[in-house]
Design a protein around this motif. Sequence first.
Motif, PDB file in Angstrom:
ATOM      1  N   THR A 287      29.205  42.681  68.964  1.00 61.79           N
ATOM      2  CA  THR A 287      28.991  41.904  67.740  1.00 61.79           C
ATOM      3  C   THR A 287      29.285  40.427  67.967  1.00 61.79           C
ATOM      4  N   SER A 288      28.506  39.582  67.331  1.00 60.25           N
ATOM      5  CA  SER A 288      28.724  38.132  67.379  1.00 60.25           C
ATOM      6  C   SER A 288      28.181  37.545  66.093  1.00 60.25           C
ATOM      7  N   ALA A 289      28.694  36.355  65.756  1.00 57.04           N
ATOM      8  CA  ALA A 289      28.133  35.629  64.610  1.00 57.04           C
ATOM      9  C   ALA A 289      27.089  34.644  65.151  1.00 57.04           C
ATOM     10  N   TYR A 290      25.899  34.690  64.596  1.00 60.93           N
ATOM     11  CA  TYR A 290      24.818  33.796  65.020  1.00 60.93           C
ATOM     12  C   TYR A 290      24.492  32.829  63.896  1.00 60.93           C
ATOM     13  N   ASP A 291      24.751  31.529  64.135  1.00 58.23           N
ATOM     14  CA  ASP A 291      24.304  30.509  63.190  1.00 58.23           C
ATOM     15  C   ASP A 291      22.797  30.367  63.404  1.00 58.23           C
ATOM     16  N   ILE A 292      22.014  30.781  62.429  1.00 53.67           N
ATOM     17  CA  ILE A 292      20.567  30.940  62.642  1.00 53.67           C
ATOM     18  C   ILE A 292      19.908  29.660  63.136  1.00 53.67           C
ATOM     19  N   ILE A 293      20.314  28.519  62.558  1.00 52.64           N
ATOM     20  CA  ILE A 293      19.593  27.296  62.947  1.00 52.64           C
ATOM     21  C   ILE A 293      19.940  26.808  64.355  1.00 52.64           C
ATOM     22  N   GLU A 294      20.946  27.416  64.969  1.00 49.86           N
ATOM     23  CA  GLU A 294      21.308  27.025  66.344  1.00 49.86           C
ATOM     24  C   GLU A 294      20.536  27.829  67.389  1.00 49.86           C
ATOM     25  N   HIS A 295      19.745  28.805  66.950  1.00 49.28           N
ATOM     26  CA  HIS A 295      19.092  29.698  67.904  1.00 49.28           C
ATOM     27  C   HIS A 295      17.585  29.694  67.734  1.00 49.28           C
ATOM     28  N   ASN A 296      16.936  30.191  68.777  1.00 48.78           N
ATOM     29  CA  ASN A 296      15.496  30.398  68.713  1.00 48.78           C
ATOM     30  C   ASN A 296      15.206  31.628  67.840  1.00 48.78           C
ATOM     31  N   MET A 297      14.275  31.474  66.889  1.00 50.53           N
ATOM     32  CA  MET A 297      14.015  32.548  65.916  1.00 50.53           C
ATOM     33  C   MET A 297      13.556  33.843  66.582  1.00 50.53           C
ATOM     34  N   GLU A 298      12.676  33.729  67.591  1.00 51.29           N
ATOM     35  CA  GLU A 298      12.165  34.952  68.248  1.00 51.29           C
ATOM     36  C   GLU A 298      13.316  35.702  68.921  1.00 51.29           C
ATOM     37  N   ASP A 299      14.249  34.932  69.531  1.00 50.52           N
ATOM     38  CA  ASP A 299      15.388  35.593  70.194  1.00 50.52           C
ATOM     39  C   ASP A 299      16.232  36.324  69.157  1.00 50.52           C
ATOM     40  N   LEU A 300      16.464  35.649  68.017  1.00 48.59           N
ATOM     41  CA  LEU A 300      17.271  36.285  66.964  1.00 48.59           C
ATOM     42  C   LEU A 300      16.572  37.529  66.421  1.00 48.59           C
ATOM     43  N   ALA A 301      15.251  37.432  66.262  1.00 49.47           N
ATOM     44  CA  ALA A 301      14.503  38.587  65.738  1.00 49.47           C
ATOM     45  C   ALA A 301      14.636  39.758  66.692  1.00 49.47           C
ATOM     46  N   SER A 302      14.636  39.460  67.971  1.00 49.29           N
ATOM     47  CA  SER A 302      14.749  40.542  68.940  1.00 49.29           C
ATOM     48  C   SER A 302      16.156  41.165  68.895  1.00 49.29           C
TER      49      SER A 302
END
Length: 401
Positions: A287-302
């Motif tokens: 588990t990790s917290a992901y600040d959405i705007i700091e990441h690539n959307m496709e990577d987060l979706a995956s």
Amino acid sequence: MSYKKIKEGLYSVGILNPNLRVFDIVMKTDFGTSYNSYVIKDKKNALIETCHHRFFDEYVENIQSVIPLNDIDYIILNHTEPDHSGALERLAELCKNAKILCSRAASVYLKSIVNNDSIKFDVVKDGDILNLGSLDLKFIAAPFLHWPDTMFTYCEGLKTVFTCDFLGSHFCEPNVTDTRISYPEKYKTALKGYFNDIFSPFIPYVRAGLEKLESVEFDTACVSHGPVLTDRGFLECALESYKTWSKEKTRTALCLPVFYCSAYGYTRKLAETAVSEIKKLVKDAETSAYDIIEHNMEDLASVMNGSDGFMIGSPTLNRNAVSPVRELLAMIDVINGQKKPIGVFGSYGWSGEAVPSIVAELKSLRLQTIGEGLKINFYPSEDDLEKMRLYTKEFCGAFNR
Ligand SMILES: Cc1cc2nc3c(=O)[nH]c(=O)nc-3n(C[C@H](O)[C@H](O)[C@H](O)COP(=O)(O)O)c2cc1C
Ligand SMILES: [Fe+2]
Ligand SMILES: [Fe+2]
């Protein structure tokens, strides 16, 4: 391009579209695409797949450079998405002697796609064989690759299988076949991107499709987008890649990411609290917290779609959830995500619409939200953090392991 001979008796007559950058509204096509279509010449002649209606005139010229339209005896549609069937209505009017062959599901869809009752469709079933003279075509049902209508067409005499979208790629290759691709790494990126976008919701069907292909012998796969695959080029690579990407995952630890956006750190505080609580409550959880705007959307979706469940947090801005949160949720794999527990939380100031609106939307997609979500007013107090811990506990409780 007008046409390209692939083998004796087999021609590619499709359309190259190097400039396309978005396909089907949501798919990025950084390398363009092609709408492939093939002619098999024998005593009887077959055209396999048609193309997007936008390229009709060029497409007809391509076909005519190989064969007069009146000499086409069969038009075979392995799949009816309009990138392959859009040209059918006008083409059928010109190919006076052609019978249109497709699966039963395809015949139903084509009625509403073609919208012309004078055009008839002949249904073929799994295992049916069509004799063209010296060559036989065998139809192989391949449902949900990626529509319910899909089938493969196999020609033993040409050692070629026509797989429509399966094994395809949005990659505009000027040489049509795969033996002289100038940018092989880009091709591999396109192959993977196409698999992710089109086939990742249908993994069990991908495995079934690969098994069906294992039972026939071929050295060429005439796909409907991207280069024709051959045993001297990327055929083996594409098949092996599909095998790898569709393998059943043998993960032991649960993957429970927490996504959030936060203007002033209040929703972030809730996200971080959720992560610590998940770590405490679920042994070995990833588990990790992901600040959405700091990441690539496709990577987060995956990460989201590969997870066992996730939590997502949005503050309320202008009586709504924030757009990066909505953007990520728009990429959720609804087909495979129905049983995935989803926790929703967020900080708000006065009206607090974000959490209830996300929950309502997820519920309308029949996704499993944890209760009605949790919203906290402005900066989370110690009591509020305790509420967040309890809510996270409820989320973790959904994993009975
Ligand atoms: C531009 C803007 C618009 C806002 N609009 C609303 C709103 O319509 N309703 C509401 O309840 N809170 C609204 N807020 C307040 C935020 O939801 C509140 O400050 C929240 O605690 C922010 O959490 P964060 O630090 O995680 O972003 C707004 C805040 C900003 C900056
Ligand atoms: Fe398709
Ligand atoms: Fe397609």
